[in-house]
Design a protein around this motif. Structure first.
Motif: not given
Length: 320
Positions: A41, A53, A37, A49-51, A33
Motif C-alpha cells: 500500500e 503474494s 499490506k 495488496n490483494e493482487h 499478510s
C-alpha cells in the motif's frame, strides 16, 4: 486501566542476540499478510495488496503480482549496513527479477543500523512518501526507495506511526522487550512483535536444547578428566589402568568433537561414538571395566552415573 492482556503484551520478549537482522525472522515477518499490506500500500497504492503474494529470493522477499503489467514486482531488502557494495547486490537481484517476471521491480531497501553517506548523498526526499528517500535507479529498477533512520527521523514522533515507519522502527530500535520500545503502545509495533513470536520461540527452543546438551558435555568432560587423574595417581591395577585411561581418552576425544560440532553447526546430526569392539575381542586380557573388587572402579562409576542421572532428571523436569 491496564488489562492482563496489555501486561502480557508489554512483557513479550525477543532474544536480542538473534532476532534483529536474522534472515529467518525477517523473511517470516515480511511474508506475513500484515507486512505485505504495509509495503504494497505504501509503494504501489491502496487496493493493490490483494493482487500480490510473497516469494523468497535468497535473504530478500519479492512480492509478485498476477499477470498484470500495471503491477510491477516489489523487492524488499534489509541490511544492517547499506552502502555501494550492497546496492550492487540489489542490482543483481533486480536483474534476476526482470528475467523471472519480465518487469523491473519497485525496490525498498531498509538500512537497519546505518546507511552510508555516499548513498545518502545520492538520495532525494520523496514528496508523496516523505518517510522514504528516493534513489536514482535507471535502468535496473522501476523505482528504488531507502528506509533509514535518517528518512524517518522527522516522522518517528507522529502518533500513531505510519505503518512503514513502524516497520522500519521495529528493526532499527532492536529492543528485546516490547515494553522497551519507544512506541510500545503503537498498534503496528505490537502487531510486528506478535508476528515475529512463532519463529523466535522456535529459535529459543533450539538454542535451549543446544545449551543443555553443551552443559551435559562439559560436565561429562570434567568427570572423565577427573577419572583420568584419579587413575594416574593410583598405583594399583596397572594392567587395567592403561586400558581404562585409553578408553576414557577416546571418550574425551569424541566428546570434544561433538562439542565443536554443536558450536559450529548445531543443526547437523550428532556423531556416533567410536567403537572398540574389534580391538576388545582380539585382546581378551583387557576388558571394558576394572575388576569388580576395585573400589576405584566403583568410585568412578558412581561419579559418572551421578553426573548422567543428574542431567537426565533436569532434562525430564524441563520437558514436563
Amino acid at each position: 486501566m491496564t488489562t492482563s492482556a496489555d501486561t502480557n503484551a508489554l512483557s513479550f520478549s525477543l532474544p536480542v542476540d538473534n532476532c534483529y537482522g536474522a534472515d529467518l525472522m525477517i523473511e517470516h515477518v515480511l511474508q506475513s499478510s500484515e507486512a505485505k499490506k504495509i509495503v504494497i500500500e505504501a509503494l504501489i497504492g491502496q487496493g493493490a495488496n490483494e493482487h500480490y503474494s510473497p516469494n523468497l529470493l535468497e535473504s530478500s522477499v519479492v512480492y509478485a503480482a498476477d499477470k498484470s503489467k500495471d503491477r510491477p514486482p516489489v523487492l524488499v531488502e534489509f541490511s544492517s549496513a547499506v552502502d555501494k557494495n550492497y546496492l550492487l547486490r540489489v542490482l543483481r537481484h533486480c536483474d534476476e527479477i526482470f528475467s523471472a517476471y519480465g518487469a523491473l521491480p519497485v525496490v525498498l531497501v531498509t538500512a537497519i543500523d546505518q546507511c552510508s553517506r555516499q548513498v545518502l548523498n545520492k538520495a532525494t526526499k520523496n514528496k508523496s512518501k516523505p518517510f522514504l528517500f528516493k534513489l536514482p535507479c535507471y535502468p535496473w529498477a522501476n523505482q528504488c526507495f531507502i528506509l533509514s533512520k535518517e528518512s524517518i527521523s522527522s516522522h518517528i514522533d507522529k502518533i500513531p506511526l505510519d505503518p512503514v515507519v513502524a516497520l522500519g522502527s521495529f528493526f532499527m530500535e532492536q529492543k528485546q522487550l516490547l515494553a522497551e520500545h519507544t512506541h510500545h503502545d503503537d498498534p503496528t509495533i505490537q502487531q510486528l512483535y506478535y508476528i515475529a513470536e512463532p519463529i523466535i520461540q522456535k529459535q529459543v527452543t533450539e538454542h535451549s536444547r543446544i545449551s543443555h546438551l553443551l552443559r551435559v558435555i562439559n560436565e561429562i568432560e570434567l568427570r572423565c578428566g577427573k577419572a583420568i587423574r584419579m587413575l594416574d595417581d593410583d598405583a594399583d591395577y596397572s594392567n587395567a589402568k592403561k586400558r581404562t585411561i585409553d578408553l576414557l581418552k577416546e571418550g574425551m576425544a569424541f566428546i570434544r568433537t561433538c562439542k565443536r560440532q554443536c558450536i559450529s553447526n548445531p543443526s547437523s546430526p550428532m556423531l556416533e561414538p567410536p567403537t572398540s569392539a574389534s580391538r576388545d575381542s582380539s585382546d581378551p586380557s583387557s576388558g571394558n571395566s576394572l575388576p569388580e573388587s576395585s573400589s576405584l572402579q566403583q568410585n568412578i562409576s558412581r561419579e559418572l552415573l551421578s553426573s548422567i542421572n543428574d542431567h537426565t532428571t533436569i532434562d525430564e523436569n524441563t520437558t514436563n
